[in-house]
Design a protein around this motif. Sequence first.
Motif, short mmCIF file in Angstrom:
data_model
loop_
_atom_site.label_atom_id
_atom_site.label_comp_id
_atom_site.label_asym_id
_atom_site.label_seq_id
_atom_site.Cartn_x
_atom_site.Cartn_y
_atom_site.Cartn_z
N ALA A 24 0.84 24.17 -14.47
CA ALA A 24 -0.14 24.19 -15.58
C ALA A 24 -1.26 23.18 -15.32
N ALA A 25 -0.89 21.97 -14.87
CA ALA A 25 -1.90 20.94 -14.58
C ALA A 25 -2.80 21.37 -13.42
N ALA A 26 -2.19 22.03 -12.41
CA ALA A 26 -2.98 22.51 -11.27
C ALA A 26 -3.96 23.59 -11.69
N LYS A 27 -3.53 24.46 -12.62
CA LYS A 27 -4.42 25.52 -13.12
C LYS A 27 -5.60 24.92 -13.88
N LEU A 28 -5.38 23.69 -14.42
CA LEU A 28 -6.48 23.00 -15.11
C LEU A 28 -7.32 22.17 -14.13
N GLU A 29 -7.12 22.46 -12.84
CA GLU A 29 -7.91 21.90 -11.73
C GLU A 29 -7.75 20.39 -11.59
N LYS A 30 -6.53 19.92 -11.79
CA LYS A 30 -6.22 18.50 -11.58
C LYS A 30 -5.55 18.33 -10.21
N ARG A 31 -5.64 17.11 -9.68
CA ARG A 31 -4.91 16.78 -8.43
C ARG A 31 -3.47 16.45 -8.83
N VAL A 32 -2.55 17.30 -8.38
CA VAL A 32 -1.17 17.22 -8.87
C VAL A 32 -0.18 17.05 -7.72
N ALA A 33 0.84 16.23 -7.96
CA ALA A 33 1.96 16.10 -7.02
C ALA A 33 3.25 16.25 -7.79
N ILE A 34 4.29 16.73 -7.11
CA ILE A 34 5.62 16.85 -7.71
C ILE A 34 6.60 16.14 -6.79
N VAL A 35 7.49 15.34 -7.36
CA VAL A 35 8.47 14.57 -6.57
C VAL A 35 9.83 15.26 -6.69
N GLU A 36 10.48 15.53 -5.56
CA GLU A 36 11.80 16.15 -5.59
C GLU A 36 12.58 15.80 -4.34
N VAL A 39 -2.14 13.79 -11.97
CA VAL A 39 -0.83 14.04 -12.61
C VAL A 39 0.26 14.03 -11.55
N VAL A 40 1.32 13.25 -11.77
CA VAL A 40 2.51 13.31 -10.93
C VAL A 40 3.69 13.70 -11.80
N VAL A 41 4.42 14.71 -11.34
CA VAL A 41 5.59 15.21 -12.07
C VAL A 41 6.84 14.80 -11.30
N VAL A 70 -0.20 22.18 -5.16
CA VAL A 70 0.56 21.04 -5.68
C VAL A 70 1.24 20.35 -4.49
N ALA A 71 0.97 19.07 -4.32
CA ALA A 71 1.59 18.32 -3.21
C ALA A 71 3.05 18.06 -3.54
N VAL A 72 3.95 18.32 -2.58
CA VAL A 72 5.38 18.06 -2.78
C VAL A 72 5.73 16.76 -2.06
#
Length: 467
Positions: A21-33, A6-8, A108-110
């Motif tokens: 929420a996605a991280a709590k569901l144990e997914k590899r998540v990144a957020i772009v800002e 998931v990328v947000v 969560v990777a930023v």
Amino acid sequence: MADFEVVVIGSGPGGQKAAIAAAKLEKRVAIVERRNMIGGVCINTGTIPSKTLREAVLYLTGLNQREMYGQSYRVKDEITVGDLGIRTQHVIGREIDVIRSQLARNHVAVLTGSARFVDAHTLDVVDEAGRGVKVTADKIIVATGTRPARPASVEFDEETIIDSDGILHLQTVPDSLVVVGAGVIGIEYASMFAALGTKVTVVERRERMLDFCDLEIVEALKYHLRDLAVTFRFGESVAAVERRARGALTLLESGKKIPAETVMYSAGRHGMTDELCLEVAGLTADARGRIPVDEHYRTVAPHIYAVGDVIGFPSLAATSMEQGRIAAHHACDEPLPGIHHLQPIGIYTIPEISFIGRTEDELTTSQVPFEVGVSRYRELARGQIIGDTYGMLKLLVSPEDRSLLGVHVFGTGATELLHIGQAVMGCGGTIDYLVDAVFNYPTLAESYKVAALDAMNKLRRVARFEL
């Protein structure tokens, strides 16, 4: 295999809650800002700065104490932009730290930079120096938020003619201010600057302001703002704004001229989708930059979701958070029930307004019978103690089963107080509960019991006449 599950895109309330929420569901998540925008518009230029500014204004002006100590009472005689900014910058800094900590704690990777679609599953994230990195994702959640809409006919200069972002960068508190647009943001800032002693004029092309609110509550707010020397020009449109040596001259289509040091345009907001290259991913935005979604916040591309202000109404931080959480769960194949139909609305004017459920006008138009129960702060011991003699709480009650159809609050603590009514409505309660409940004394919450008793007595009177 994609770089991330998931990328947000965007770290405002919707994006942040979606990523966590996605991280709590144990997914590899990144957020772009972008580097200087962690927390999004909400933290940096919108909700948090404006509400902190409001708190600073209330404290420094001593406005709430004037009922007790006289109309000339002030905590500080000369209030500067610096005085207002100290508190704002402190809160913004702390909030950014909290968000960074939450993202790090949840792994969560930023990704620092601005994102644009290269194809339906690939994003190009470009930083300030122009360096780009491509990332792939199974699911993408767009939470880019909005920016103030700027009419092409207006020459914004960030000093004399500004939008709601520019108001936070004023060098001095203006002696006079014209606010164009009596929406939520316009009226919030109008009331803040009026409290500071600025001579405020509000220009609105519609015949009334905040038309989604209860009419009686809006009339009470208008009365209070007029008491702070706010002038309203309803049914008026701006023909032109001319910059002059001493400020700006606002020319109305009716021929009126309003001189002011500063003019603030509050002409709605526009979705930040221009640079996303949505068409590459098979998406389109409407004329105001908003992305259409279904009830799960899914776009026409089944693996791409959109949440928050970028999808339009209600464009509130509170609802955006819930949208982010629901979208993330759906994207991770663990769907949640939809957002609750009862959503509280909070308007941080001075004094504040908050409501949930339906208004008297809506119920009358729908031919739904109702009874009204009212409590006024001046009749409560707590209201007298805090010097709020204008506040009120109104309950709209069904005469059939005594359930709550709407709760409307105006005055100190309205946005906090509302949640008692929200809980009763959400649990399907009736005013019987409020009549029988024991509230701490003296409190403003006691207004629920007073208003419930008022409604109950009116219902009893009707019943006696029907015998």
